[in-house]
Design an enzyme around this catalytic site. Sequence first.
Site: not given
Length: 291
Positions: A9, A11-12, A30-31, A86, A114, A164, A167, A171
């Site tokens: 997606g 990110m990936g 990926d699907r 995440n 991101g 994370k 983090h 944020e």
Amino acid sequence: MELGLVGLGKMGGNMRERIRRAGHTVIGYDRNADLADVHSLEELVSKLSGPRVVWVMVPAGEATQSTVDRLAELLEPGDVVVDGGNSRWTDDEKHAEELAAKGIGFVDCGVSGGVWGLENGYALMYGGDAENVAKVQPVFDALKPEGDFGSVHAGKVGAGHFAKMVHNGIEYAMMQAYAEGWELLEKVDSVENVREVFRSWQEGTVIRSWLLDLAVNALDEDEHLEDLRGYAQDSGEGRWTVEAAIDNAVPLPAITASLFARFASRQEDSPQMKMIAALRNQFGGHAVEKK
């Protein structure tokens, strides 16, 4: 090295490209067949040479769990699974135990960057045994920003996602502070150019940051944010941060308030404020507004 990457997606997909630019081989699944290099997890695993490293970048929860379960059936002793999504840190411990029973290593990795990560690099926080981390290190080096910082072996399994999570909690609080300051500036008549005030803070002030730069970008696109609805979703990590604070008796008033502010954004007409208005009317005769 060779890497299997599950989940291509926003990110990936960019991570696949950055790793390839560093000279490594990435086989992605990926699907969405339009994004994928192979058509199944089985095919992905079959195309990798051992010891294999498979990086999972799918939504936390059931999607990650089902992917890890399937990889546990397909991989062999000495292989390593990396969860770069995440996920909650408590899930990492369960995944590591499940895979260790079959001789498969596990590394959890919090990823920040991101849509800017492809060009700027990704900040990486990872947890796991040194032996397993070493097998993934060339990929960490490819993904991280240039320079000495931006990547850390945070500790044992779960440490990466815990770091994370904190983090993201920080944020939340930083964004809330910028948002509150912006609203106050917009409210008063004497400040006539709020956008340029924000821009002036980008140099020489103690509150300059990348988030401030992004706020200026947003104001350049829509000076008074008139095209946006005042609604903010939360990814879940802010909630986990507050829950962890409660479990460890650590006071997090700013982060907690910023999370609750997001909840308030989803109320068109606050039920709580109805009660506040009613009470002020009852004890002080203060006016109330009717629908």
